[in-house]
Design an enzyme around this catalytic site. Structure first.
Site, short mmCIF file in Angstrom:
data_model
loop_
_atom_site.label_atom_id
_atom_site.label_comp_id
_atom_site.label_asym_id
_atom_site.label_seq_id
_atom_site.Cartn_x
_atom_site.Cartn_y
_atom_site.Cartn_z
N HIS A 482 38.94 30.29 39.80
CA HIS A 482 38.80 31.69 40.19
C HIS A 482 40.18 32.36 40.31
CE1 HIS A 482 36.72 35.01 42.47
NE2 HIS A 482 37.96 35.18 42.90
N GLU A 483 41.04 31.74 41.10
CA GLU A 483 42.36 32.34 41.32
C GLU A 483 43.18 32.34 40.02
OE1 GLU A 483 42.54 34.03 43.82
OE2 GLU A 483 40.95 33.09 45.01
N HIS A 486 42.34 35.44 38.10
CA HIS A 486 43.12 36.60 38.54
C HIS A 486 44.54 36.49 37.98
CE1 HIS A 486 40.26 38.40 41.23
NE2 HIS A 486 40.20 37.38 42.06
N GLU A 512 37.15 41.55 40.03
CA GLU A 512 36.67 40.17 40.04
C GLU A 512 36.14 39.70 38.68
OE1 GLU A 512 37.24 38.08 42.47
OE2 GLU A 512 38.03 39.61 43.82
N ALA A 617 34.14 48.27 59.45
CA ALA A 617 35.51 47.97 59.90
C ALA A 617 36.36 47.43 58.76
CB ALA A 617 35.47 46.97 61.04
N GLY A 618 35.82 47.39 57.54
CA GLY A 618 36.60 46.87 56.42
C GLY A 618 36.62 47.87 55.30
N GLY A 619 37.01 47.44 54.12
CA GLY A 619 37.18 48.38 53.02
C GLY A 619 35.96 48.51 52.12
N TYR A 620 34.81 47.99 52.54
CA TYR A 620 33.67 47.93 51.65
C TYR A 620 32.69 49.10 51.75
CZ TYR A 620 34.80 43.27 49.95
OH TYR A 620 35.39 42.21 49.33
ZN ZN Z 1 38.77 36.97 43.59
#
Ligand code: ZN
Length: 700
Positions: A482-483, A486, A512, A617-620
């Site tokens: 996965h990483e 990116h 993603e 409270a997050g960016g979603y």
């Molecule tokens: Zn990712």
């Protein structure tokens, strides 16, 4: 020491090239960042006064002054994550507010905004990439309210402040409510079914909470609402009554008394709506989607509905399979399965179907072999060669590796660090890809130079012990892939404008794509067999493990998809159509959506919204759907390889080069739909995701 000498002595002031990790110490942070900030503030003032509305007169110097700060500050952020210490944390805390102040000043600069607008009037003179960078810059400036004046501007700023405060309070209250609850077990009959790892953790939690003599064997055991405690308890506790108690505590978390998040939810939703309307949008969802690939709310609705139709029957069948299995085991609750029974019976069924333990696979996945298989795959798909380059770059820890990426002609095109092992004392958990250097073609003293991209790949797997190499679980292998995905997008970019190179300037709901795409190869038979070789005997991974991994991938996938649809849709509905103070409460909205997305309805007292930190409270906010959106694209991209024939090396090399030249190369230089179509020859389609999830017949 003179100021000039101090400047040269401080390695955080070099401002270019690879960070000299061997020399950087926490005491360098405050003087270096203070000096750089003073410099970039001056340069910004100068630019505001003298900028001309051309690319070279405005955007280039703006980029350079941002780079000046980023080079130094990004190293500090990176070290915070991989080489943390009290001294570094102190220095970071001292400088962070000053750094944020600078970015706020830059993003709200009226003079720069006027410059962008003038430049936009002559956009025909710019390249397509430059136009896209300018559009994003203008858009981001507008979304922070730069175009507002007078009372409207004041109101907008007040809303921003209040929302920031509400978000912090929301997550603090979830934390406090979580901390305040525990289930203390003292009777051995109450721990029936719990695995040793949970008992050890629960005894430790008890010791920390005033039971100094607690042991894993004799208790007392303290179970909490933290996921690492809650989840295994729900999966393994044979005490149905205790599962119910814990479940009810979980779904009413932060919903009453001093930590009640319900008033905050109402306030957040109405402020977001007001903010969106000040900026000229109908609602907050429109504002959120304005910077994403999804064109509008209707498109997201359509995606969610098509996934719902494909997974609903499967989720009903999943529940029926659990009932059937519970019946076969003689469980009294078999015909009355409740929400607190689902994790328990899914785990039992999973064990029965795919009897293997994640630990059993480790000996087949030594890190060196996995890297060899991964690099070989990158070579076959994308024609790049990856070679060890240890010693060519300073590192922050002796275990960190350094690699060079070369193209077909043998030219270096990128580099990356790999920091693979867990170091709990100084390194953050989880895995991520970070930028060290971005691809950047620019003029220096009249000469064009090209900076090659350099990535940080960071994982947290088991370090080598004695003569045993680092042995990975299958999940850790997937994480590395996965990483690396990116990383490929960061490293194989061909965009020369640094603000759109690699992952930069890519819409949030498509980031993603390459990472999830790479995960698919872990299930590709010959790729997996090239990674999986026993570290002592060299034996390949036995076929039955491969078959179980394949089968486990789609286990209860209808249920899993439906749960994500519920979260995505509630989020979208609350930000697109919900009317604050109107006829429906947020919980009623949730209930209405659950009617079509939950096979077992939530309890009437369910207040999961009160702990839904992703969106409050997050960016979603109005972005939770992104998980699924990107998964559709990544599955559909992988399907192009399936269609070409996964065992046909020539064919997958051809499709691989096309993937490299489009998705991996073009970065944020073109609209994501255009990039996807350039690769796939058509718009994305959900079929592949459904097929990979086991919800459609396998491809012929
Ligand atoms: Zn990712």
């Amino acid at each position: 020491m003179t100021a000039t000498a101090a400047k040269i002595d401080n390695p955080l002031l070099i401002g270019r090239g690879l960070p000299p990790f061997g020399q950087i110490q926490p005491e360098h942070v405050v003087p270096a960042i203070t000096q750089v900030l003073a410099e970039v503030h001056d340069r910004l003032t100068h630019l505001e006064e003298t900028a001309t509305p051309t690319w070279e007169g405005l955007m280039v110097p703006l980029q350079r002054l941002q780079d000046r700060l980023s080079w130094s500050w990004d190293i500090v952020e990176h070290l915070m994550a991989v080489k943390n210490s009290p001294e570094l944390r102190q220095a970071h805390e001292t400088m962070q507010p000053e750094v944020i102040k600078f970015w706020v000043r830059l993003s709200q600069s009226q003079a720069l905004y006027a410059g962008y607008q003038e430049l936009a009037e002559q956009r025909d003179r710019l390249s397509e990439t430059q136009q896209r960078i300018l559009d994003a810059t203008l858009r981001d400036a507008e979304l922070v309210g730069v175009g507002l004046t007078g009372a409207t501007r004041e109101r907008f700023n007040a809303i921003q402040m209040e929302l920031a405060d509400l978000g912090t309070r929301f997550s603090n209250q979830v934390l406090d409510a979580t901390k305040a609850y525990s289930l203390i077990l003292t009777d051995p009959a109450e721990i029936a079914g719990l695995p040793p790892s949970l008992l050890a953790q629960a005894a430790q939690a008890a010791r920390e909470a005033g039971h100094p003599d607690a042991t894993a064997a004799a208790g007392p055991w303290r179970i909490t609402l933290d996921m690492p405690s809650f989840m295994p308890f729900m999966q393994h506790s044979q005490r149905r009554d205790l599962r119910e108690t814990l479940y009810r505590a979980m779904i009413t978390r932060a919903a009453t008394g001093e930590w009640d998040n319900q008033p905050l939810i109402d306030r957040i939703l109405s402020l977001r709506l007001e903010m969106a309307q000040i900026l000229g949008f109908d609602n907050y969802a429109d504002l959120s989607l304005f910077r994403k690939m999804a064109p509008n709310v209707a498109a997201v609705d359509a995606l969610l509905e098509s996934l719902r139709q494909a997974s609903y029957e499967a989720a009903i069948a999943d529940l029926e399979a659990l009932r059937q299995f519970a019946r076969e085991q003689g469980a009294v609750e078999a015909d009355d399965l409740q929400n607190w029974d689902l994790s328990f019976w899914s785990e039992r069924l999973r064990e029965a179907k795919f009897a293997f333990n994640t630990e059993e696979l480790r000996p087949y996945f030594p890190l060196e072999q996995v890297l060899k298989g991964l690099f070989d795959l990158a070579h076959r798909l994308f024609g790049v060669t990856i070679v060890a380059a240890d010693g060519q770059a300073p590192v922050w820890h002796p275990d960190v590796r350094y690699f060079q990426v070369k193209d077909e002609s043998g030219q270096p095109i990128a580099y990356f660090y790999l920091d693979a092992y867990s170091r709990p004392a100084e390194k953050r958990g989880g895995a991520w890809m970070g930028f060290c250097l971005n691809r950047d073609r620019h003029q220096e003293n009249g000469v064009w130079t090209l900076q090659l991209p350099v990535a940080y790949l960071v994982c947290n797997q088991t370090p080598p012990v004695d003569d045993k190499p680092s042995l990975m679980t299958f999940r850790e292998v997937e994480t590395l892939f996965h990483e690396f995905g990116h990383g490929l997008q960061h490293m194989l970019t061909t965009v020369d404008e640094t603000a759109a190179a690699g992952i930069r300037n890519i819409e949030w709901d498509v980031v993603e794509l390459p990472s999830q795409f790479m995960e698919n190869w872990c299930y590709h038979r010959s790729t997996l067999l090239s990674l999986g070789k026993h570290y002592q005997t060299g034996d390949p991974l036995p076929e039955h493990y491969y078959q179980k991994l394949l089968a486990a991938r789609t286990f209860m996938s209808g249920t899993a998809i439906l749960r994500q649809l519920l979260y995505s849709w509630v989020d979208l509905e609350l930000h697109a159509r919900y009317v604050p103070g109107g006829p429906e409460t947020p919980h009623q909205v949730r209930d209405r959506i659950a009617q079509k997305t939950a096979v077992l309805p939530p309890l009437p007292e369910d207040r999961f919204l009160c702990s839904f930190g992703h969106i409050f409270a997050g960016g979603y906010a109005a972005g939770y759907y992104s998980y699924k959106w990107a998964e559709v694209l990544s599955a559909d991209a992988f399907a192009a390889f399936e269609e070409a024939g996964l065992e046909d090396e020539g064919a997958i090399a051809q499709v691989g080069r096309r993937f490299r030249d489009t998705v991996l190369a073009l970065g944020g230089s073109k609209p994501p739909m255009e990039v996807f179509q350039a690769f796939r020859g058509r718009e994305p389609d959900t079929t592949a995701l459904l097929r990979h999830s086991g919800l459609l017949p396998a491809a012929a």
